[in-house]
Design a protein around this motif. Structure first.
Motif, PDB file in Angstrom:
ATOM      1  N   LEU A   1       0.822  -1.207   0.000  1.00 45.05           N
ATOM      2  CA  LEU A   1       0.000   0.000   0.000  1.00 45.05           C
ATOM      3  C   LEU A   1       0.861   1.265   0.000  1.00 45.05           C
ATOM      4  N   LEU A   2       1.997   1.220   0.698  1.00 40.26           N
ATOM      5  CA  LEU A   2       2.931   2.354   0.644  1.00 40.26           C
ATOM      6  C   LEU A   2       3.457   2.541  -0.779  1.00 40.26           C
ATOM      7  N   GLU A   3       3.836   1.442  -1.400  1.00 39.90           N
ATOM      8  CA  GLU A   3       4.346   1.511  -2.767  1.00 39.90           C
ATOM      9  C   GLU A   3       3.256   1.975  -3.735  1.00 39.90           C
ATOM     10  N   GLN A   4       2.057   1.517  -3.509  1.00 34.16           N
ATOM     11  CA  GLN A   4       0.929   1.928  -4.349  1.00 34.16           C
ATOM     12  C   GLN A   4       0.662   3.436  -4.192  1.00 34.16           C
ATOM     13  N   SER A   5       0.744   3.935  -2.978  1.00 34.29           N
ATOM     14  CA  SER A   5       0.581   5.373  -2.752  1.00 34.29           C
ATOM     15  C   SER A   5       1.637   6.165  -3.510  1.00 34.29           C
ATOM     16  N   ARG A   6       2.858   5.648  -3.496  1.00 43.62           N
ATOM     17  CA  ARG A   6       3.941   6.340  -4.205  1.00 43.62           C
ATOM     18  C   ARG A   6       3.674   6.366  -5.703  1.00 43.62           C
ATOM     19  N   LYS A   7       3.235   5.245  -6.254  1.00 43.53           N
ATOM     20  CA  LYS A   7       2.959   5.171  -7.690  1.00 43.53           C
ATOM     21  C   LYS A   7       1.796   6.065  -8.089  1.00 43.53           C
ATOM     22  N   GLN A   8       0.874   6.293  -7.170  1.00 47.76           N
ATOM     23  CA  GLN A   8      -0.280   7.154  -7.447  1.00 47.76           C
ATOM     24  C   GLN A   8      -0.001   8.613  -7.078  1.00 47.76           C
ATOM     25  N   SER A   9       1.217   8.899  -6.704  1.00 43.96           N
ATOM     26  CA  SER A   9       1.634  10.244  -6.287  1.00 43.96           C
ATOM     27  C   SER A   9       0.807  10.763  -5.116  1.00 43.96           C
ATOM     28  N   ARG A  10       0.481   9.873  -4.214  1.00 41.52           N
ATOM     29  CA  ARG A  10      -0.207  10.246  -2.976  1.00 41.52           C
ATOM     30  C   ARG A  10       0.810  10.057  -1.852  1.00 41.52           C
ATOM     31  N   CYS A  11       1.735  10.994  -1.760  1.00 39.58           N
ATOM     32  CA  CYS A  11       2.889  10.831  -0.886  1.00 39.58           C
ATOM     33  C   CYS A  11       2.894  11.781   0.302  1.00 39.58           C
ATOM     34  N   SER A  12       1.771  12.323   0.640  1.00 44.04           N
ATOM     35  CA  SER A  12       1.740  13.247   1.778  1.00 44.04           C
ATOM     36  C   SER A  12       1.886  12.463   3.083  1.00 44.04           C
ATOM     37  N   ILE A  13       2.187  13.198   4.117  1.00 43.83           N
ATOM     38  CA  ILE A  13       2.347  12.580   5.435  1.00 43.83           C
ATOM     39  C   ILE A  13       1.048  11.888   5.858  1.00 43.83           C
ATOM     40  N   ASN A  14      -0.081  12.494   5.528  1.00 44.27           N
ATOM     41  CA  ASN A  14      -1.368  11.899   5.896  1.00 44.27           C
ATOM     42  C   ASN A  14      -1.603  10.562   5.197  1.00 44.27           C
ATOM     43  N   ASP A  15      -1.028  10.384   4.021  1.00 45.96           N
ATOM     44  CA  ASP A  15      -1.190   9.127   3.300  1.00 45.96           C
ATOM     45  C   ASP A  15      -0.221   8.047   3.772  1.00 45.96           C
ATOM     46  N   THR A  16       0.968   8.451   4.177  1.00 47.91           N
ATOM     47  CA  THR A  16       2.004   7.467   4.490  1.00 47.91           C
ATOM     48  C   THR A  16       2.162   7.156   5.976  1.00 47.91           C
ATOM     49  N   ALA A  17       1.927   8.118   6.819  1.00 45.43           N
ATOM     50  CA  ALA A  17       2.154   7.913   8.265  1.00 45.43           C
ATOM     51  C   ALA A  17       1.338   6.761   8.847  1.00 45.43           C
ATOM     52  N   PRO A  18       0.046   6.625   8.518  1.00 47.53           N
ATOM     53  CA  PRO A  18      -0.694   5.485   9.097  1.00 47.53           C
ATOM     54  C   PRO A  18      -0.113   4.128   8.711  1.00 47.53           C
ATOM     55  N   ARG A  19       0.355   4.000   7.470  1.00 46.56           N
ATOM     56  CA  ARG A  19       0.964   2.736   7.028  1.00 46.56           C
ATOM     57  C   ARG A  19       2.269   2.471   7.776  1.00 46.56           C
ATOM     58  N   LEU A  20       3.066   3.517   7.930  1.00 45.37           N
ATOM     59  CA  LEU A  20       4.326   3.355   8.653  1.00 45.37           C
ATOM     60  C   LEU A  20       4.093   3.035  10.126  1.00 45.37           C
ATOM     61  N   GLN A  21       3.096   3.667  10.717  1.00 42.38           N
ATOM     62  CA  GLN A  21       2.766   3.379  12.118  1.00 42.38           C
ATOM     63  C   GLN A  21       2.298   1.937  12.276  1.00 42.38           C
ATOM     64  N   THR A  22       1.505   1.464  11.332  1.00 44.22           N
ATOM     65  CA  THR A  22       1.032   0.077  11.392  1.00 44.22           C
ATOM     66  C   THR A  22       2.207  -0.884  11.270  1.00 44.22           C
ATOM     67  N   LEU A  23       3.087  -0.619  10.314  1.00 47.85           N
ATOM     68  CA  LEU A  23       4.265  -1.478  10.166  1.00 47.85           C
ATOM     69  C   LEU A  23       5.113  -1.477  11.435  1.00 47.85           C
ATOM     70  N   ARG A  24       5.262  -0.311  12.040  1.00 45.89           N
ATOM     71  CA  ARG A  24       6.079  -0.229  13.264  1.00 45.89           C
ATOM     72  C   ARG A  24       5.417  -1.001  14.401  1.00 45.89           C
ATOM     73  N   ALA A  25       4.115  -0.887  14.525  1.00 45.33           N
ATOM     74  CA  ALA A  25       3.407  -1.626  15.580  1.00 45.33           C
ATOM     75  C   ALA A  25       3.509  -3.140  15.348  1.00 45.33           C
ATOM     76  N   LEU A  26       3.393  -3.552  14.100  1.00 49.55           N
ATOM     77  CA  LEU A  26       3.493  -4.977  13.791  1.00 49.55           C
ATOM     78  C   LEU A  26       4.899  -5.508  14.017  1.00 49.55           C
ATOM     79  N   SER A  27       5.893  -4.657  13.802  1.00 52.08           N
ATOM     80  CA  SER A  27       7.275  -5.111  13.983  1.00 52.08           C
ATOM     81  C   SER A  27       7.573  -5.472  15.439  1.00 52.08           C
TER      82      SER A  27
END
Length: 143
Positions: free
Chosen positions: A57-83
């Motif tokens: 989903l992060l990669e998909q956001s990048r390909k769709q040029s949806r790279c704002s903090i609001n688009d990426t931070a939730p995915r990164l937070q989820t990955l960090r919590a899962l780690s």
């Protein structure tokens, strides 16, 4: 006229026994596979699937040029919590120094990304590449 008596063939009986044996074999195989599957822990595979989906989903956001903090931070937070659950998902590797090194590097990459969230697609590409490399390195050693 001579009457010849023919003895009935046993082929139908053999065919019935063969088919019956095959059906019993298939049923037994399905039951055995089900019993083996129930004994396996689905958590490690599930954790990896959810982490892979978040990365996609992060990669998909990048390909769709949806790279704002609001688009990426939730995915990164989820990955960090899962780690945080990597040690729980792979208890046999908990004491392995290489596994701990990979998990720590992955968490550090996510901490860095969350500390300074990517604000444009170029920064997101760097973050996703780093996360992908961390995942790939661990999978090369432990898959």
């Amino acid at each position: 006229m001579t009457e010849t008596t023919r003895k009935p063939s046993n082929a139908y009986r053999y065919l019935f026994v063969l088919i019956f044996g095959l059906v019993i074999g298939v049923v037994a195989s399905v039951m055995l596979a089900s019993a083996i599957k129930k004994r396996q822990d689905p958590f490690p595979g599930s954790l990896m699937q959810v982490m892979a989906k978040q990365s996609q989903l992060l990669e998909q956001s990048r390909k769709q040029s949806r790279c704002s903090i609001n688009d990426t931070a939730p995915r990164l937070q989820t990955l960090r919590a899962l780690s945080n659950d990597l040690d729980l998902a792979f208890p046999g590797l908990r004491d392995d120094a290489r596994f701990q090194q990979h998990a720590s590097r992955f968490r550090a990459s996510l901490n860095d990304a969350l500390g300074t969230p990517p604000s444009d697609c170029t920064a997101l590409a760097i973050v996703t590449e780093r996360i992908g490399n961390d995942c790939k390195a661990c999978h090369q050693d432990f898959r």
